[in-house]
Write a protein that holds these residues in place. Structure first.
Motif, PDB file in Angstrom:
ATOM      1  N   PHE A 216      27.547 -15.148  -4.829  1.00  0.00           N
ATOM      2  CA  PHE A 216      25.893 -15.875  -4.999  1.00  0.00           C
ATOM      3  C   PHE A 216      25.320 -14.908  -5.718  1.00  0.00           C
ATOM      4  N   ILE A 217      24.734 -14.465  -6.778  1.00  0.00           N
ATOM      5  CA  ILE A 217      23.922 -13.670  -7.606  1.00  0.00           C
ATOM      6  C   ILE A 217      24.218 -11.717  -7.131  1.00  0.00           C
ATOM      7  N   GLY A 218      25.368 -11.649  -7.042  1.00  0.00           N
ATOM      8  CA  GLY A 218      25.330 -10.666  -6.867  1.00  0.00           C
ATOM      9  C   GLY A 218      26.148  -9.988  -5.373  1.00  0.00           C
ATOM     10  N   ASP A 219      26.558 -11.083  -4.815  1.00  0.00           N
ATOM     11  CA  ASP A 219      26.264 -10.724  -2.797  1.00  0.00           C
ATOM     12  C   ASP A 219      27.974 -11.269  -3.258  1.00  0.00           C
ATOM     13  N   HIS A 220      28.877 -10.928  -0.634  1.00  0.00           N
ATOM     14  CA  HIS A 220      29.899 -10.594  -1.349  1.00  0.00           C
ATOM     15  C   HIS A 220      30.570 -11.752  -0.375  1.00  0.00           C
ATOM     16  N   LEU A 221      30.005 -12.085   0.269  1.00  0.00           N
ATOM     17  CA  LEU A 221      30.218 -12.738   1.361  1.00  0.00           C
ATOM     18  C   LEU A 221      30.937 -13.800   0.500  1.00  0.00           C
ATOM     19  N   THR A 222      32.019 -14.453   1.556  1.00  0.00           N
ATOM     20  CA  THR A 222      33.196 -15.221   1.864  1.00  0.00           C
ATOM     21  C   THR A 222      33.803 -15.422   2.291  1.00  0.00           C
ATOM     22  N   LEU A 223      34.855 -16.348   2.492  1.00  0.00           N
ATOM     23  CA  LEU A 223      35.170 -16.510   4.741  1.00  0.00           C
ATOM     24  C   LEU A 223      36.534 -16.794   3.872  1.00  0.00           C
ATOM     25  N   GLU A 224      37.248 -16.925   5.051  1.00  0.00           N
ATOM     26  CA  GLU A 224      39.031 -17.156   5.234  1.00  0.00           C
ATOM     27  C   GLU A 224      38.955 -18.295   6.344  1.00  0.00           C
ATOM     28  N   VAL A 225      39.877 -19.647   6.351  1.00  0.00           N
ATOM     29  CA  VAL A 225      39.644 -21.035   7.224  1.00  0.00           C
ATOM     30  C   VAL A 225      40.726 -20.571   7.224  1.00  0.00           C
ATOM     31  N   THR A 226      41.008 -20.371   8.511  1.00  0.00           N
ATOM     32  CA  THR A 226      42.647 -21.032   9.018  1.00  0.00           C
ATOM     33  C   THR A 226      42.345 -22.113   9.623  1.00  0.00           C
ATOM     34  N   GLY A 227      43.627 -23.512   9.078  1.00  0.00           N
ATOM     35  CA  GLY A 227      44.168 -24.424  10.495  1.00  0.00           C
ATOM     36  C   GLY A 227      44.464 -23.914  11.753  1.00  0.00           C
ATOM     37  N   THR A 228      44.211 -24.617  12.528  1.00  0.00           N
ATOM     38  CA  THR A 228      44.839 -24.467  14.077  1.00  0.00           C
ATOM     39  C   THR A 228      44.941 -25.709  14.778  1.00  0.00           C
ATOM     40  N   GLY A 229      45.959 -26.139  16.357  1.00  0.00           N
ATOM     41  CA  GLY A 229      45.641 -26.724  16.407  1.00  0.00           C
ATOM     42  C   GLY A 229      44.955 -27.376  17.094  1.00  0.00           C
ATOM     43  N   SER A 230      43.654 -26.944  17.493  1.00  0.00           N
ATOM     44  CA  SER A 230      42.490 -27.754  17.717  1.00  0.00           C
ATOM     45  C   SER A 230      40.810 -27.246  16.800  1.00  0.00           C
ATOM     46  N   GLY A 231      41.801 -27.356  15.837  1.00  0.00           N
ATOM     47  CA  GLY A 231      40.247 -27.338  14.924  1.00  0.00           C
ATOM     48  C   GLY A 231      40.908 -25.997  13.470  1.00  0.00           C
ATOM     49  N   THR A 233      39.820 -21.443  12.663  1.00  0.00           N
ATOM     50  CA  THR A 233      39.502 -20.100  11.919  1.00  0.00           C
ATOM     51  C   THR A 233      38.727 -19.794  11.122  1.00  0.00           C
ATOM     52  N   VAL A 234      37.569 -19.054  11.441  1.00  0.00           N
ATOM     53  CA  VAL A 234      36.442 -18.784  10.457  1.00  0.00           C
ATOM     54  C   VAL A 234      36.746 -16.819  10.971  1.00  0.00           C
ATOM     55  N   GLU A 235      36.664 -16.565   9.193  1.00  0.00           N
ATOM     56  CA  GLU A 235      36.646 -14.713   9.208  1.00  0.00           C
ATOM     57  C   GLU A 235      35.734 -14.519   8.111  1.00  0.00           C
ATOM     58  N   ALA A 236      34.390 -14.265   8.136  1.00  0.00           N
ATOM     59  CA  ALA A 236      33.555 -13.481   7.676  1.00  0.00           C
ATOM     60  C   ALA A 236      34.354 -12.150   6.862  1.00  0.00           C
ATOM     61  N   PHE A 237      34.150 -12.541   5.258  1.00  0.00           N
ATOM     62  CA  PHE A 237      34.512 -10.608   4.918  1.00  0.00           C
ATOM     63  C   PHE A 237      33.954 -10.310   3.236  1.00  0.00           C
ATOM     64  N   GLY A 238      33.913  -9.658   2.676  1.00  0.00           N
ATOM     65  CA  GLY A 238      32.818  -9.128   1.590  1.00  0.00           C
ATOM     66  C   GLY A 238      34.102  -8.878   0.104  1.00  0.00           C
ATOM     67  N   ALA A 239      33.916  -9.652  -0.724  1.00  0.00           N
ATOM     68  CA  ALA A 239      34.841  -9.371  -2.344  1.00  0.00           C
ATOM     69  C   ALA A 239      33.827  -8.823  -2.858  1.00  0.00           C
ATOM     70  N   PRO A 240      34.699  -7.888  -3.715  1.00  0.00           N
ATOM     71  CA  PRO A 240      33.699  -7.422  -5.093  1.00  0.00           C
ATOM     72  C   PRO A 240      33.222  -8.730  -5.914  1.00  0.00           C
ATOM     73  N   GLU A 241      31.948  -8.034  -6.249  1.00  0.00           N
ATOM     74  CA  GLU A 241      30.872  -9.632  -6.982  1.00  0.00           C
ATOM     75  C   GLU A 241      31.133  -9.514  -8.254  1.00  0.00           C
ATOM     76  N   MET A 242      32.458  -8.054  -9.172  1.00  0.00           N
ATOM     77  CA  MET A 242      32.699  -8.008 -10.576  1.00  0.00           C
ATOM     78  C   MET A 242      33.057  -9.252 -10.841  1.00  0.00           C
ATOM     79  N   GLU A 243      32.895  -9.395 -12.059  1.00  0.00           N
ATOM     80  CA  GLU A 243      33.652 -10.443 -12.487  1.00  0.00           C
ATOM     81  C   GLU A 243      35.141 -10.934 -13.044  1.00  0.00           C
ATOM     82  N   GLY A 244      36.074 -11.848 -12.956  1.00  0.00           N
ATOM     83  CA  GLY A 244      37.140 -10.788 -13.011  1.00  0.00           C
ATOM     84  C   GLY A 244      37.373 -10.966 -11.594  1.00  0.00           C
ATOM     85  N   VAL A 245      36.394 -10.671 -11.018  1.00  0.00           N
ATOM     86  CA  VAL A 245      37.400 -10.596  -9.275  1.00  0.00           C
ATOM     87  C   VAL A 245      37.743 -11.891  -7.792  1.00  0.00           C
ATOM     88  N   LYS A 246      39.031 -12.509  -8.231  1.00  0.00           N
ATOM     89  CA  LYS A 246      39.451 -13.525  -7.339  1.00  0.00           C
ATOM     90  C   LYS A 246      39.114 -13.542  -6.552  1.00  0.00           C
TER      91      LYS A 246
END
Length: 261
Positions: A216-231, A233-246
């Motif tokens: 959001f407005i130049g920052d990098h925060l992204t979450l990776e969410v993986t399903g488990t048998g009881s909920g 797991t969530v991990e935060a990591f940084g993604a480049p903020e450049m336009e066009g980067v998925k």
């Protein structure tokens, strides 16, 4: 609205010197601007209609992006440090009071040269280089193979926000068997994360996986969410903020003591 976006970009980059009231005002302005733009684009009545053209506030508040902006505002303000309470904090120091001023050499400009920051006859602002500075190499077409964008470090505020978002998602999906991507997506949208920011990833050992784009407005925060048998797991990591980067293309760093995949 663009003025608000520009101010918020500076606020994120220099957030350690801004107080929470200033951040709140800026983010609040962004939310209000977003509501106005959305209402103007979607609530226009058809020609000849007797219905009032006044935008519906209820429709604006129910807009997914508006709810997301409010969520980002609340979590960001909770992570933003307070500005110092020093009564002289608002005083801008004079140049001669800055460290190293006494050692700064006086600039010298020869005939036809222009001081830094002053446009020349062509309207360009020259950037002076030392006389012994090497000339930049000529650009050549790159022959290297295209590499996926790599994970980038998170700032302190982004790490704090990532922890808050991760806890929020984990708590909401605790004791819930998440066996499909669509079930995961539904739960995330119920938590005010727009579907446009939820991106499916290949399953991990048969478990659904998604990346949540919180940039959001130049920052990098992204979450990776993986399903488990009881909920999940969530991990935060940084993604480049450049336009066009998925976020789906970002290559994660190997975890410590874990071989690269």
């Amino acid at each position: 609205m663009w003025a608000a976006i520009s101010f918020l970009h500076v606020a994120y980059m220099r957030s350690t010197s801004l107080s929470k009231p200033v951040m709140a005002a800026a983010l609040g302005c962004m939310v209000l601007s977003g509501c106005g733009a959305q209402s103007a684009a979607t609530d226009q009545p058809p020609a000849g209609s007797a219905v009032s053209a006044t935008p519906s506030l209820d429709a604006a508040h129910n807009d997914p992006e508006t709810r997301f902006l409010k969520l980002i505002t609340r979590i960001t303000l909770g992570c933003a440090p307070d500005s110092p309470d020093d009564e002289n904090a608002h005083v801008v120091p004079e140049p001669e009071d800055l460290p190293g001023w006494e050692d700064a050499p006086a600039p010298r400009y020869g005939p036809g040269e222009t001081p830094p920051g002053v446009p020349n006859a062509d309207g360009d602002i020259p950037v002076p280089l030392p006389s012994d500075a090497p000339r930049p190499p000529k650009s050549t077409p790159s022959t290297a193979e295209h590499k996926p964008p790599e994970e980038v470090p998170l700032t302190d505020i982004e790490r704090c926000g990532g922890s808050e978002h991760a806890k929020r998602v984990s708590d909401a999906l605790r004791n819930t068997r998440t066996t499909s991507y669509h079930a995961m997506q539904k739960r995330l949208t119920d938590l005010d994360y727009p579907a446009s920011r939820i991106h499916r990833m290949p399953d991990h050992a048969g478990a659904p996986r998604a990346r949540l784009d919180l940039r959001f407005i130049g920052d990098h925060l992204t979450l990776e969410v993986t399903g488990t048998g009881s909920g999940v797991t969530v991990e935060a990591f940084g993604a480049p903020e450049m336009e066009g980067v998925k976020v789906t293309d970002v290559e994660r760093r190997p975890k410590p003591n874990t071989p690269a995949s």
